[in-house]
Enzyme design. Structure first.
Site, PDB file in Angstrom:
ATOM      1  N   LYS A 141      24.071  41.447  -1.748  1.00  0.00           N
ATOM      2  CA  LYS A 141      24.486  40.886  -0.449  1.00  0.00           C
ATOM      3  C   LYS A 141      23.567  39.718  -0.087  1.00  0.00           C
ATOM      4  CE  LYS A 141      23.013  42.913   3.497  1.00  0.00           C
ATOM      5  NZ  LYS A 141      22.270  41.947   4.279  1.00  0.00           N
ATOM      6  N   ASN A 142      22.272  39.896  -0.344  1.00  0.00           N
ATOM      7  CA  ASN A 142      21.303  38.878   0.087  1.00  0.00           C
ATOM      8  C   ASN A 142      21.196  37.713  -0.889  1.00  0.00           C
ATOM      9  OD1 ASN A 142      21.004  40.395   2.333  1.00  0.00           O
ATOM     10  ND2 ASN A 142      19.062  41.318   1.718  1.00  0.00           N
ATOM     11  N   CYS A 178      17.046  42.122  16.527  1.00  0.00           N
ATOM     12  CA  CYS A 178      17.978  43.192  16.136  1.00  0.00           C
ATOM     13  C   CYS A 178      17.174  44.484  16.213  1.00  0.00           C
ATOM     14  CB  CYS A 178      18.546  42.948  14.738  1.00  0.00           C
ATOM     15  SG  CYS A 178      17.412  43.344  13.445  1.00  0.00           S
ATOM     16  N   ARG A 211      12.385  39.239  14.976  1.00  0.00           N
ATOM     17  CA  ARG A 211      12.924  38.381  13.899  1.00  0.00           C
ATOM     18  C   ARG A 211      13.111  36.929  14.349  1.00  0.00           C
ATOM     19  NH1 ARG A 211      17.275  41.701  10.576  1.00  0.00           N
ATOM     20  NH2 ARG A 211      16.667  40.180   8.997  1.00  0.00           N
ATOM     21  N   VAL A 240      12.857  32.750  14.243  1.00  0.00           N
ATOM     22  CA  VAL A 240      13.162  31.779  13.170  1.00  0.00           C
ATOM     23  C   VAL A 240      12.272  30.547  13.300  1.00  0.00           C
ATOM     24  CG1 VAL A 240      15.530  32.505  12.661  1.00  0.00           C
ATOM     25  CG2 VAL A 240      15.091  30.936  14.589  1.00  0.00           C
ATOM     26  N   ASP A 244      13.361  46.967   2.827  1.00  0.00           N
ATOM     27  CA  ASP A 244      14.752  47.426   2.909  1.00  0.00           C
ATOM     28  C   ASP A 244      14.978  48.765   2.230  1.00  0.00           C
ATOM     29  OD1 ASP A 244      16.009  44.067   2.690  1.00  0.00           O
ATOM     30  OD2 ASP A 244      15.536  45.312   4.409  1.00  0.00           O
ATOM     31  N   ARG A 293      28.261  47.111   6.942  1.00  0.00           N
ATOM     32  CA  ARG A 293      27.828  45.708   6.880  1.00  0.00           C
ATOM     33  C   ARG A 293      27.292  45.364   5.507  1.00  0.00           C
ATOM     34  NH1 ARG A 293      23.863  43.641  11.235  1.00  0.00           N
ATOM     35  NH2 ARG A 293      23.899  42.065   9.611  1.00  0.00           N
TER      36      ARG A 293
END
Ligand code: EPZ
Length: 421
Positions: free
Chosen positions: A22-23, A119, A124, A126, A307, A399
């Site tokens: 996914k990443n 989240c 998080r 940027v 993760d 997701r």
């Protein structure tokens, strides 16, 4: 809302092939913006909510997208992009939408992206992305909850990250590929997905060296063309099945994943007493009896991946001995602890450390997913627990995993998806 019903105590057994990471897929979808002409093709793409959200972001920009669900192939044509804005409703659904900022800035000289906001697992910010864009000559302002970046032409420069940032590295890499001259990213993230993205960008005509190390050099070019790419397998999906085998005393072989992308994780699995065998693109794990306790520190790649922290914690709740897990990437990534305690886990938190005292068994209960990986960790705990476990809010899990319950049933798990109403 949908939930999983799990009847635990069944060892996971069998073989499974993971989808593309996914990443890797998400930044590659953003990278398609850089192709002035042609259609980008990405293979083995999982049918997950985050891919659908990123597709929606690209459609709002004016791109044409097709997803062949039968063959998991994604087609993206960005020739007719005529908007440069990623709106609040989509970015708030998936912060990785912020990855379109670099490519839009590089190709069109302007980008307006809603600030991702925090989240469940942390604030998080940027800021490192924004500092990087400014170093390449962009004027970056905050306007009504949006980050707006403008640059007639980006100029290569040295970008130093205060700490390795996975999508920050990707965003700067994707803006520097069309900048004038050379860019050096210092203290770059070294994740396998970044190496994968650099490979695809170089196929498109970019000149990137050093991806996978802490210093990445990019020499700007004039144009990039659309290509076909098959991303690496998802090491996080693979780790989920492997820790499932460890937590249930099973035997699982995961194909289409490179052992090199999981080296630290595999060492910890062996410390837990698992038998690990590997090949060029597979990892197999066999667990006999209870796992042993181990200590974990999450760290940027090649350290232990944050993760997979919820998944190894789930397995350690029933280990022999006491484990200390030090979460050093995100400031709030222990939400799953309270849910694991509902299953009978003995865990205490002090600051960024969780102490897990292994118990003989967990007992089924109703728990709630709070983000993709916490949800997957709770599923693993439910597979190990005696009796019935209900995991609510599985939309978080959807997701990042394509029909996780169907994939786990392939490995012998007793797990069903139901809708509350
Ligand atoms: C990527 O998020 C992944 N997402 C995350 O996976 C993963 O947990 C994370 O990397 C860490 O490995 C994607 O690749 C789409 P970071 P990212 O920037 O890039 C701080 C999943 O489950 N930071 O490497 O957002 C940040 O707060 C998701 O698939 C700043 O302070 O993570 C964090 O503490 C969840 N300023 C640390 O750095 C910045 O500008 C690492 O974050 C950027 C980051």
């Amino acid at each position: 809302m949908e939930y999983f019903e799990i009847h635990g105590g069944v060892p996971l057994e069998g073989e499974i092939k993971v989808f593309a990471a996914k990443n890797s897929v998400l930044p590659m979808m953003a990278a398609a913006i850089l192709a002035q002409s042609g259609t980008t093709r990405i293979n083995n793409v999982p049918d997950i909510a985050d891919v659908r959200t990123m597709s929606e972001v690209l459609r709002r920009l004016g791109a044409e997208i097709e997803f062949d669900r039968q063959n998991n192939v994604l087609w993206i044509n960005t020739e007719n992009i005529r908007s440069y804005e990623a709106p609040y409703d989509l970015v708030s659904r998936m912060r990785a939408s912020f990855l379109v900022m670099g490519p839009l800035l590089a190709r069109f000289g302007t980008a307006r992206v809603s600030q991702p906001g925090g989240c469940a697992i942390g604030a998080r910010p940027v800021d490192q992305h924004i500092k990087g864009f400014a170093r390449l000559g962009a004027k970056v302002t905050e306007e009504g909850g949006y980050t707006v970046a403008r640059a007639k032409k980006l100029i290569g420069n040295t970008v130093v990250f205060d700490r390795p940032t996975h999508t920050g590295t990707e965003n700067i890499m994707m803006s520097a590929v069309l900048a004038e001259g050379r860019t050096e990213i210092i203290n770059a993230a070294q994740d396998p997905e970044i190496v994968d993205l650099a490979k695809m960008l170089n196929k498109m005509g970019a000149k990137i060296r050093g991806a996978g190390t802490s210093i990445i050099t990019i020499d700007g070019v004039d144009t990039l063309r659309a290509v076909e790419h098959t991303p690496i397998g998802d090491r996080l999906e693979a780790g989920t099945y492997l820790f499932g085998a460890i937590a249930t005393g099973g035997r699982v072989k995961v194909k289409n994943v490179s052992p090199a992308s999981l080296r630290t994780v595999l060492c910890k699995m062996m410390d837990m007493g698992a038998e690990v065998t590997t090949g060029r693109n597979y990892v197999a794990v066999q667990m006999r009896g209870r796992p042993r306790a181990v200590d974990i520190i999450t760290d940027p790649f090649p350290g232990f991946p944050t993760d997979l922290q919820p998944m190894i914690m789930a397995a350690l709740t029933i280990a022999e001995g006491t484990s200390v897990i030090w979460e050093r990437i995100f400031e709030n990534r222990f939400i799953h602890v309270m849910e694991l305690q509902r299953l009978g886990a003995n865990i205490t938190i002090s600051g960024d450390r969780a102490t897990v005292v292994g118990v003989e068994n967990l007992d089924g209960a109703t728990v709630m997913a709070s983000d993709i990986r916490a949800g997957a960790g709770l599923v693993i705990a439910g597979l190990a627990a005696r009796g019935k476990t209900v995991v609510k809010r599985v939309y978080h899990i959807d997701r990042g995993y394509q029909r996780l319950e169907e994939r786990l049933r392939l490995l012998g798990a007793s797990i069903e998806r139901y809708d509350e109403n």
